[in-house]
Design an enzyme around this catalytic site. Structure first.
Site, short mmCIF file in Angstrom:
data_model
loop_
_atom_site.label_atom_id
_atom_site.label_comp_id
_atom_site.label_asym_id
_atom_site.label_seq_id
_atom_site.Cartn_x
_atom_site.Cartn_y
_atom_site.Cartn_z
N GLY A 120 2.34 1.75 10.93
CA GLY A 120 3.29 2.86 10.86
C GLY A 120 3.98 3.16 12.18
O GLY A 120 4.61 4.20 12.32
N SER A 170 3.32 -2.69 10.28
CA SER A 170 4.76 -2.76 10.52
C SER A 170 5.37 -4.10 10.10
O SER A 170 6.24 -4.62 10.79
CB SER A 170 5.08 -2.44 11.98
N GLU A 229 -7.11 4.34 7.91
CA GLU A 229 -6.89 5.77 7.66
C GLU A 229 -8.12 6.40 7.00
O GLU A 229 -8.46 7.55 7.27
CB GLU A 229 -5.62 5.96 6.81
N HIS A 252 -9.71 0.92 4.76
CA HIS A 252 -8.45 1.08 5.51
C HIS A 252 -8.72 1.98 6.72
O HIS A 252 -9.52 2.91 6.65
CB HIS A 252 -7.38 1.69 4.60
N GLY A 306 2.81 -1.36 4.30
CA GLY A 306 2.85 0.08 4.04
C GLY A 306 4.28 0.52 3.79
O GLY A 306 4.83 0.35 2.69
N GLY A 307 4.92 1.08 4.82
CA GLY A 307 6.25 1.67 4.70
C GLY A 307 7.27 0.83 3.95
O GLY A 307 7.96 1.32 3.05
N ASN A 351 0.87 -1.17 0.00
CA ASN A 351 0.00 0.00 0.00
C ASN A 351 0.91 1.23 0.00
O ASN A 351 1.49 1.56 1.02
CB ASN A 351 -0.89 -0.03 1.25
N TRP A 352 1.02 1.85 -1.18
CA TRP A 352 1.96 2.97 -1.31
C TRP A 352 1.44 4.23 -0.63
O TRP A 352 2.17 5.20 -0.50
CB TRP A 352 2.22 3.26 -2.80
N LYS A 353 0.16 4.23 -0.24
CA LYS A 353 -0.46 5.42 0.38
C LYS A 353 -0.16 6.65 -0.49
O LYS A 353 -0.04 6.51 -1.71
CB LYS A 353 -0.01 5.56 1.83
P1 13P Z 1 2.91 -0.06 7.76
O1 13P Z 1 3.44 -1.30 7.10
O2 13P Z 1 3.67 1.19 7.35
O3 13P Z 1 2.74 -0.22 9.22
O4 13P Z 1 1.43 0.20 7.15
C1 13P Z 1 0.52 -0.84 7.14
C2 13P Z 1 -0.67 -0.42 6.35
O5 13P Z 1 -1.38 0.49 6.72
C3 13P Z 1 -0.95 -1.15 5.10
O6 13P Z 1 -2.21 -0.85 4.61
#
Ligand code: 13P
Length: 253
Positions: free
Chosen positions: A172, A211, A96, A94, A232-233, A9-11
């Site tokens: 995150g 994470s 967020e 999600h 994510g990250g 997920n590149w956000k």
């Molecule tokens: P992180 O891997 O940065 O914790 O993010 C997870 C996430 O929100 C994937 O959708």
């Protein structure tokens, strides 16, 4: 049995040039993987990504879609539009979106239904906050989110559904849930899905997100009910993301 899914997920990160570089490295490294590799790019980069993938070993997903199917809804993007530009997956609900953009359970259910109807594989995100976790409410929260999203679907659940367990406190923060905590949550989710859709639950992939890194991926992915990861990250770095994908062991399939 499905292959495990490692989805990035590149956000709201990157740029046209940076994302193309990242995608090229992933395409070059995706040949011998034992998992399905997915990248969920920002909407404006989907069409360029699809052109670059062009049959290569990476699948494309979006990060959100509209609860509407078309019409005078300024700024919205429908499930059909995502499918048309080459998406196979779309993240739905999600945390967020739920927390920062007020995606209610009802909106999440409508988005899920639209994605399924358009032939996309929705990656339905569910998970508890730290306060809910500490209050011992994890199972109650997961059950309520599943019920709200799945029970109202007008069609029987098809092969397309993917679920991601993403504890909000692990996103995150560098604070991944332990493999045992994740396995217990996934087992509970499978059981709950089985109560809503008795025949589908065994084959629905349940991904873990929060994470996930090269250092913890192998232990998380070795758990029997962990069918992949939503990253994510670490998905923004090709070497890290490919290392997570390589942590999927052929024996685990
Ligand atoms: P992180 O891997 O940065 O914790 O993010 C997870 C996430 O929100 C994937 O959708």
């Amino acid at each position: 049995m499905h292959k495990k899914i490692i989805a990035g997920n590149w956000k709201m990160h990157g740029s046209l040039a940076a994302n193309e570089r990242l995608l090229d490295l992933l395409l070059a490294g995706s040949e011998d993987l034992a998992c399905t590799l997915v990248v969920c790019a920002p909407h404006v980069y989907l069409a360029p990504c699809a052109r670059r993938i062009n049959g290569g070993g990476v699948r494309l997903g979006a990060q959100d879609l509209s609860a509407r199917n078309g019409g005078a809804y300024t700024g919205e993007i429908s499930a059909a539009m995502l499918a048309e530009v080459g998406c196979q997956y779309v993240i739905v609900g999600h945390s967020e979106r739920r927390r920062l953009y007020q995606d209610s359970d009802e909106v999440v259910a409508r988005k899920l239904g639209n994605a399924l109807a358009a032939g996309l594989a929705p990656i339905l995100c569910i998970g508890e906050t730290m306060a809910e976790h500490q209050a011992g409410r994890t199972h109650a929260v997961l059950a309520a989110q599943l019920q709200a999203a799945l029970a109202s679907q007008p069609q029987p659940l098809s092969q397309q559904l993917v679920i991601a367990y993403e504890p909000v406190w692990a996103i995150g923060t560098g604070l991944s849930a332990t493999p045992e905590v994740v396995q217990a949550a996934h087992q509970f989710i499978r059981c709950e899905v089985g109560r809503i859709y008795p025949t589908a639950s065994a084959r629905i992939p349940i991904l873990y997100g929060g994470s996930m890194k090269p250092e913890n991926a192998a232990a998380l992915l070795a758990m029997p009910d962990v069918d992949g990861g939503l990253v994510g990250g670490a998905s923004l770095d090709a070497a890290d993301f490919l290392a997570i994908a390589r942590a999927v062991n052929l024996r685990d399939q």
